[in-house]
Design an enzyme around this catalytic site. Sequence first.
Site, PDB file in Angstrom:
ATOM      1  N   HIS A 214       0.864  -1.190   0.000  1.00 35.49           N
ATOM      2  CA  HIS A 214       0.000   0.000   0.000  1.00 35.49           C
ATOM      3  C   HIS A 214       0.895   1.232   0.000  1.00 35.49           C
ATOM      4  O   HIS A 214       2.069   1.172   0.408  1.00 35.49           O
ATOM      5  CB  HIS A 214      -0.885   0.011   1.245  1.00 35.49           C
ATOM      6  CG  HIS A 214      -1.945  -1.040   1.251  1.00 35.49           C
ATOM      7  ND1 HIS A 214      -2.985  -1.027   2.147  1.00 35.49           N
ATOM      8  CD2 HIS A 214      -2.130  -2.144   0.483  1.00 35.49           C
ATOM      9  CE1 HIS A 214      -3.772  -2.066   1.934  1.00 35.49           C
ATOM     10  NE2 HIS A 214      -3.266  -2.771   0.919  1.00 35.49           N
TER      11      HIS A 214
ATOM     12  N   GLU B 107       1.143   3.730   1.923  1.00 35.59           N
ATOM     13  CA  GLU B 107       1.744   4.063   3.224  1.00 35.59           C
ATOM     14  C   GLU B 107       2.945   3.178   3.525  1.00 35.59           C
ATOM     15  O   GLU B 107       3.987   3.661   3.988  1.00 35.59           O
ATOM     16  CB  GLU B 107       0.712   3.897   4.352  1.00 35.59           C
ATOM     17  CG  GLU B 107      -0.488   4.804   4.220  1.00 35.59           C
ATOM     18  CD  GLU B 107      -1.684   4.164   3.515  1.00 35.59           C
ATOM     19  OE1 GLU B 107      -2.818   4.504   3.878  1.00 35.59           O
ATOM     20  OE2 GLU B 107      -1.479   3.316   2.603  1.00 35.59           O
TER      21      GLU B 107
ATOM     22  N   CYS C  25      -1.907  -0.493   7.552  1.00 31.90           N
ATOM     23  CA  CYS C  25      -1.104   0.721   7.416  1.00 31.90           C
ATOM     24  C   CYS C  25      -1.114   1.551   8.696  1.00 31.90           C
ATOM     25  O   CYS C  25      -0.082   2.082   9.109  1.00 31.90           O
ATOM     26  CB  CYS C  25      -1.596   1.537   6.232  1.00 31.90           C
ATOM     27  SG  CYS C  25      -1.327   0.687   4.658  1.00 31.90           S
TER      28      CYS C  25
END
Length: 158
Positions: A59, A61, A92
């Site tokens: 992801h 992040e 995250c």
Amino acid sequence: MSLSIPSDEYFMEEALREATRAAALGEVPIGAVIVRLGDGAVIARGHNRSITDNDPSAHAEIVTLRAAGLALKNYRLEECAMFVTIEPCAMCAGALVHARLRRLVYGATDPKAGAVGSVMSVVNHPSLNHKMEVVPGVLASRCADAVQSFFRSKRETP
């Protein structure tokens, strides 16, 4: 001479540019930047890469946290802020807590998976000892539109 650090909107624009890079790869358009709080320097940038890297943890992040840790040669990012276009998910949000970020600024809320208050509260959970400043809703409509437009185009494609 005083140091002028750009605004939250400025850094969210940078995260939106990363989201555009994700969309160009066919990824969900979510982008992030990590900024050093003392001088406003952008330490790391990232965007969703789960499909590209065949990595469910890639992801925006996580990609950005990894890049920041390498850049600063430290897994603790105590003097940093993350700007991300969408409210972080549980994975995250947990990583942000472990990185000891001081500040999180996000654009749109995520009513399906947000872990900064929408669905659950991982960041600033009362059982955790690390607390971070959270600023929601920066350029929220633009951030939400990027994701909504992406999924709308996927539904319209035969």
